[in-house]
Write a protein that holds these residues in place. Structure first.
Motif, PDB file in Angstrom:
ATOM      1  N   MET A  99       0.828  -1.197   0.000  1.00 52.01           N
ATOM      2  CA  MET A  99       0.000   0.000   0.000  1.00 52.01           C
ATOM      3  C   MET A  99       0.869   1.257   0.000  1.00 52.01           C
ATOM      4  SD  MET A  99      -3.260   0.937   2.359  1.00 52.01           S
ATOM      5  CE  MET A  99      -4.285  -0.113   1.329  1.00 52.01           C
ATOM      6  N   LYS A 100       1.963   1.234   0.765  1.00 54.99           N
ATOM      7  CA  LYS A 100       2.885   2.376   0.758  1.00 54.99           C
ATOM      8  C   LYS A 100       3.405   2.655  -0.648  1.00 54.99           C
ATOM      9  CE  LYS A 100       5.656   1.002   4.057  1.00 54.99           C
ATOM     10  NZ  LYS A 100       6.814   0.911   4.977  1.00 54.99           N
ATOM     11  N   GLN A 101       3.801   1.590  -1.325  1.00 53.69           N
ATOM     12  CA  GLN A 101       4.359   1.760  -2.659  1.00 53.69           C
ATOM     13  C   GLN A 101       3.322   2.305  -3.629  1.00 53.69           C
ATOM     14  OE1 GLN A 101       7.568   1.513  -3.654  1.00 53.69           O
ATOM     15  NE2 GLN A 101       6.765   2.375  -5.563  1.00 53.69           N
ATOM     16  N   GLN A 102       2.090   1.792  -3.550  1.00 53.25           N
ATOM     17  CA  GLN A 102       1.039   2.244  -4.457  1.00 53.25           C
ATOM     18  C   GLN A 102       0.677   3.707  -4.221  1.00 53.25           C
ATOM     19  OE1 GLN A 102      -1.936  -0.780  -3.659  1.00 53.25           O
ATOM     20  NE2 GLN A 102      -1.510  -1.777  -5.598  1.00 53.25           N
ATOM     21  N   ILE A 103       0.560   4.096  -2.954  1.00 59.81           N
ATOM     22  CA  ILE A 103       0.204   5.479  -2.640  1.00 59.81           C
ATOM     23  C   ILE A 103       1.352   6.411  -3.023  1.00 59.81           C
ATOM     24  CG2 ILE A 103      -0.329   7.102  -0.774  1.00 59.81           C
ATOM     25  CD1 ILE A 103      -1.738   4.754   0.665  1.00 59.81           C
ATOM     26  N   TYR A 104       2.577   6.000  -2.706  1.00 55.41           N
ATOM     27  CA  TYR A 104       3.739   6.826  -3.047  1.00 55.41           C
ATOM     28  C   TYR A 104       3.823   7.033  -4.555  1.00 55.41           C
ATOM     29  CZ  TYR A 104       8.520   8.591  -3.208  1.00 55.41           C
ATOM     30  OH  TYR A 104       9.627   9.377  -3.438  1.00 55.41           O
ATOM     31  N   SER A 105       3.639   5.959  -5.319  1.00 54.82           N
ATOM     32  CA  SER A 105       3.720   6.053  -6.777  1.00 54.82           C
ATOM     33  C   SER A 105       2.642   6.978  -7.330  1.00 54.82           C
ATOM     34  CB  SER A 105       3.598   4.667  -7.412  1.00 54.82           C
ATOM     35  OG  SER A 105       4.677   3.846  -7.023  1.00 54.82           O
ATOM     36  N   ALA A 106       1.419   6.856  -6.781  1.00 61.54           N
ATOM     37  CA  ALA A 106       0.322   7.710  -7.244  1.00 61.54           C
ATOM     38  C   ALA A 106       0.628   9.181  -6.969  1.00 61.54           C
ATOM     39  CB  ALA A 106      -0.990   7.301  -6.578  1.00 61.54           C
ATOM     40  N   LEU A 107       1.139   9.478  -5.781  1.00 60.70           N
ATOM     41  CA  LEU A 107       1.464  10.856  -5.437  1.00 60.70           C
ATOM     42  C   LEU A 107       2.637  11.367  -6.266  1.00 60.70           C
ATOM     43  CD1 LEU A 107       1.141  10.659  -1.547  1.00 60.70           C
ATOM     44  CD2 LEU A 107      -0.361  11.899  -3.094  1.00 60.70           C
ATOM     45  N   TYR A 108       3.622  10.518  -6.477  1.00 59.01           N
ATOM     46  CA  TYR A 108       4.804  10.901  -7.249  1.00 59.01           C
ATOM     47  C   TYR A 108       4.422  11.303  -8.665  1.00 59.01           C
ATOM     48  CZ  TYR A 108       9.710  10.656  -8.749  1.00 59.01           C
ATOM     49  OH  TYR A 108      10.968  10.954  -9.218  1.00 59.01           O
ATOM     50  N   GLU A 109       3.359  10.669  -9.181  1.00 58.76           N
ATOM     51  CA  GLU A 109       2.889  10.944 -10.538  1.00 58.76           C
ATOM     52  C   GLU A 109       1.729  11.940 -10.551  1.00 58.76           C
ATOM     53  OE1 GLU A 109       1.964   7.074 -11.988  1.00 58.76           O
ATOM     54  OE2 GLU A 109       4.034   6.347 -11.794  1.00 58.76           O
ATOM     55  N   PHE A 110       1.505  12.617  -9.401  1.00 64.70           N
ATOM     56  CA  PHE A 110       0.460  13.642  -9.269  1.00 64.70           C
ATOM     57  C   PHE A 110      -0.941  13.079  -9.517  1.00 64.70           C
ATOM     58  CE2 PHE A 110       4.357  15.904 -10.458  1.00 64.70           C
ATOM     59  CZ  PHE A 110       4.447  16.827  -9.425  1.00 64.70           C
ATOM     60  N   ILE A 119      -5.861   5.678   0.091  1.00 61.68           N
ATOM     61  CA  ILE A 119      -5.789   6.027   1.511  1.00 61.68           C
ATOM     62  C   ILE A 119      -7.127   5.773   2.192  1.00 61.68           C
ATOM     63  CG2 ILE A 119      -5.486   7.944   3.139  1.00 61.68           C
ATOM     64  CD1 ILE A 119      -3.478   9.147   1.112  1.00 61.68           C
ATOM     65  N   ASP A 120      -8.226   6.145   1.532  1.00 59.61           N
ATOM     66  CA  ASP A 120      -9.560   5.881   2.079  1.00 59.61           C
ATOM     67  C   ASP A 120      -9.749   4.391   2.327  1.00 59.61           C
ATOM     68  OD1 ASP A 120     -10.378   8.502   2.128  1.00 59.61           O
ATOM     69  OD2 ASP A 120     -11.359   8.435   0.178  1.00 59.61           O
ATOM     70  N   PHE A 121      -9.331   3.604   1.346  1.00 64.09           N
ATOM     71  CA  PHE A 121      -9.492   2.163   1.480  1.00 64.09           C
ATOM     72  C   PHE A 121      -8.641   1.633   2.636  1.00 64.09           C
ATOM     73  CE2 PHE A 121      -8.376  -2.247   0.237  1.00 64.09           C
ATOM     74  CZ  PHE A 121      -9.641  -2.775   0.348  1.00 64.09           C
ATOM     75  N   GLY A 122      -7.434   2.160   2.759  1.00 62.99           N
ATOM     76  CA  GLY A 122      -6.575   1.740   3.859  1.00 62.99           C
ATOM     77  C   GLY A 122      -7.186   2.057   5.212  1.00 62.99           C
ATOM     78  N   MET A 131      -2.784   3.015   9.660  1.00 60.61           N
ATOM     79  CA  MET A 131      -2.477   3.695   8.406  1.00 60.61           C
ATOM     80  C   MET A 131      -1.505   4.856   8.631  1.00 60.61           C
ATOM     81  SD  MET A 131      -3.487   2.681   5.457  1.00 60.61           S
ATOM     82  CE  MET A 131      -3.552   4.175   4.452  1.00 60.61           C
ATOM     83  N   PHE A 132      -1.708   5.620   9.699  1.00 53.11           N
ATOM     84  CA  PHE A 132      -0.802   6.727   9.965  1.00 53.11           C
ATOM     85  C   PHE A 132       0.623   6.232  10.216  1.00 53.11           C
ATOM     86  CE2 PHE A 132      -4.417   9.636  11.379  1.00 53.11           C
ATOM     87  CZ  PHE A 132      -4.317  10.403  10.237  1.00 53.11           C
ATOM     88  N   HIS A 133       0.747   5.279  11.148  1.00 50.18           N
ATOM     89  CA  HIS A 133       2.080   4.884  11.592  1.00 50.18           C
ATOM     90  C   HIS A 133       2.771   3.921  10.626  1.00 50.18           C
ATOM     91  CE1 HIS A 133       1.866   6.932  15.451  1.00 50.18           C
ATOM     92  NE2 HIS A 133       0.639   6.505  15.573  1.00 50.18           N
ATOM     93  N   GLN A 134       1.988   3.069   9.959  1.00 47.43           N
ATOM     94  CA  GLN A 134       2.591   2.056   9.098  1.00 47.43           C
ATOM     95  C   GLN A 134       2.702   2.488   7.639  1.00 47.43           C
ATOM     96  OE1 GLN A 134       3.882  -0.642  10.474  1.00 47.43           O
ATOM     97  NE2 GLN A 134       3.089  -0.090  12.480  1.00 47.43           N
ATOM     98  N   VAL A 135       1.896   3.465   7.227  1.00 45.25           N
ATOM     99  CA  VAL A 135       1.861   3.828   5.805  1.00 45.25           C
ATOM    100  C   VAL A 135       2.167   5.310   5.582  1.00 45.25           C
ATOM    101  CG1 VAL A 135       0.445   3.901   3.711  1.00 45.25           C
ATOM    102  CG2 VAL A 135       0.235   1.969   5.286  1.00 45.25           C
ATOM    103  N   LEU A 136       1.366   6.203   6.156  1.00 44.21           N
ATOM    104  CA  LEU A 136       1.479   7.622   5.809  1.00 44.21           C
ATOM    105  C   LEU A 136       2.740   8.284   6.358  1.00 44.21           C
ATOM    106  CD1 LEU A 136      -2.238   8.798   6.085  1.00 44.21           C
ATOM    107  CD2 LEU A 136      -0.973   8.007   4.085  1.00 44.21           C
ATOM    108  N   VAL A 137       3.090   7.983   7.601  1.00 43.74           N
ATOM    109  CA  VAL A 137       4.317   8.566   8.149  1.00 43.74           C
ATOM    110  C   VAL A 137       5.549   8.095   7.362  1.00 43.74           C
ATOM    111  CG1 VAL A 137       5.848   8.627  10.150  1.00 43.74           C
ATOM    112  CG2 VAL A 137       3.401   8.995  10.453  1.00 43.74           C
ATOM    113  N   PRO A 138       5.698   6.786   7.083  1.00 54.36           N
ATOM    114  CA  PRO A 138       6.835   6.366   6.255  1.00 54.36           C
ATOM    115  C   PRO A 138       6.850   7.033   4.877  1.00 54.36           C
ATOM    116  CG  PRO A 138       5.887   4.466   7.362  1.00 54.36           C
ATOM    117  CD  PRO A 138       4.963   5.623   7.615  1.00 54.36           C
ATOM    118  N   ILE A 139       5.669   7.291   4.310  1.00 53.81           N
ATOM    119  CA  ILE A 139       5.612   7.966   3.011  1.00 53.81           C
ATOM    120  C   ILE A 139       6.153   9.386   3.141  1.00 53.81           C
ATOM    121  CG2 ILE A 139       4.039   8.998   1.319  1.00 53.81           C
ATOM    122  CD1 ILE A 139       2.364   6.465   1.482  1.00 53.81           C
ATOM    123  N   LEU A 140       5.750  10.111   4.188  1.00 48.69           N
ATOM    124  CA  LEU A 140       6.247  11.473   4.385  1.00 48.69           C
ATOM    125  C   LEU A 140       7.767  11.481   4.560  1.00 48.69           C
ATOM    126  CD1 LEU A 140       3.662  13.248   6.736  1.00 48.69           C
ATOM    127  CD2 LEU A 140       4.218  13.824   4.377  1.00 48.69           C
TER     128      LEU A 140
END
Length: 309
Positions: A99-110, A119-122, A131-140
């Motif tokens: 999920m981190k990789q998918q969200i990061y890739s989507a954001l990277y490509e705008f 993120i909603d699904f997560g 989601m905050f600690h395992q996905v969104l914080v590592p993405i930031l």
């Protein structure tokens, strides 16, 4: 046709969804796209039926809006591996990594809509804490590293940080505020652009009923002064710094702010303060404990200090 199809009347009877609702979901939210006969009549496939049944369950049992439910449905279809912590991807760690990789890739490509849907699904699958600690914080953190390494442009870094930070802000309004607790002003000083820790700590305070005025990264001193002069209920200032070069300025800043509001508390955090050897100004304390011990600090120091006044 090779599969069963159903008229809108049959769907209404099967799912107990009024036809006017079905049309609204289709036209306004693109919830499903039924086939059409030559005469223009809708024909719903079995997949359409299952999608509509799932949407109805989300809106009626989970209490979420149809627009939110449709976004979850689209993310569910794009990311079937995230059906559960184990699922097709094995362990929870693997699910979060994917999920981190998918969200990061989507954001990277705008691709903001795709990222928000994922993120909603997560959130619906794992809850906001995970989601905050395992996905969104590592993405930031990864975004910041990519910018420093030069593998992400300034535009990408700003866009990605803004999109993820917005999801943090949304949760600020979900928790009740307790009037007996002091209001907290949270910011990173001018020149400090890393706000991940500050975001997390501010959200932690909000969960505990503290009203937080969040100003974010790179905040000019004038804006802080204006807040202290106009917001009488602010009883504490939360300052986060990762760049140790900013510590002398912050020491002077705290002195100036204390002159404006004598007696106000300063809660200091970030890598710069954690590694600093010099003592901090009076009425200031460094949060030197890891996130898992923040609650212990809050119960003893934050509310305890308040009760002793």
């Amino acid at each position: 046709m090779g599969c069963n199809v159903y008229s809108i009347k049959q769907v209404v009877e099967m799912l107990d969804i009024p036809s006017v609702t079905l049309r609204a979901w289709e036209n306004r939210y693109q919830a499903v796209t039924p086939e059409r006969t030559e005469s223009g009549y809708r024909l719903y496939t079995q997949e359409n039926i299952e999608d509509l049944r799932w949407l109805k369950e989300q809106t009626e049992k989970q209490g979420i809006s149809i627009s939110h439910a449709v976004r979850l449905l689209k993310a569910r279809k794009e990311n079937p591996a995230a059906e559960g912590p184990a699922g097709a991807v094995g362990t929870p760690r693997e699910a979060f990594e994917k999920m981190k990789q998918q969200i990061y890739s989507a954001l990277y490509e705008f691709q903001g809509e795709r990222a928000n849907a994922l993120i909603d699904f997560g959130f619906s699958m794992y809850g906001y804490e995970s989601m905050f600690h395992q996905v969104l914080v590592p993405i930031l953190i990864r975004v910041g590293d990519a910018w420093e390494e030069g593998s992400a442009t300034v535009a990408q870094e700003h866009y990605m940080t803004h999109m993820v930070s917005n999801r943090f802000y949304q949760f600020f309004h979900l928790f009740p505020v307790y009037a007996h607790l002091p209001k907290v002003l949270a910011f990173c000083p001018e020149g400090e652009h890393h706000q991940v820790g500050l975001l997390l700590f501010s959200l932690f305070l909000r969960k505990n009923g503290v009203e937080v005025v969040y100003l974010g990264a790179n905040t000019p001193e004038g804006g802080v002064v204006a807040m202290l002069e106009t917001q009488n209920r602010i009883g504490a200032v939360c300052l986060s710094v990762t760049d140790k070069e900013l510590l002398p300025y912050c020491k002077e800043l705290i002195t100036r702010l204390q002159a404006i509001r004598p007696g106000i508390r300063f809660i200091l955090g970030g890598k710069a303060y954690e590694a600093a050897e010099e003592p901090v100004p009076e009425a200031a304390e460094v949060i030197g404990v890891p996130a898992e011990r923040w609650q212990e600090w809050f119960d003893y120091s934050f509310t305890g200090a308040r009760n002793q006044r």
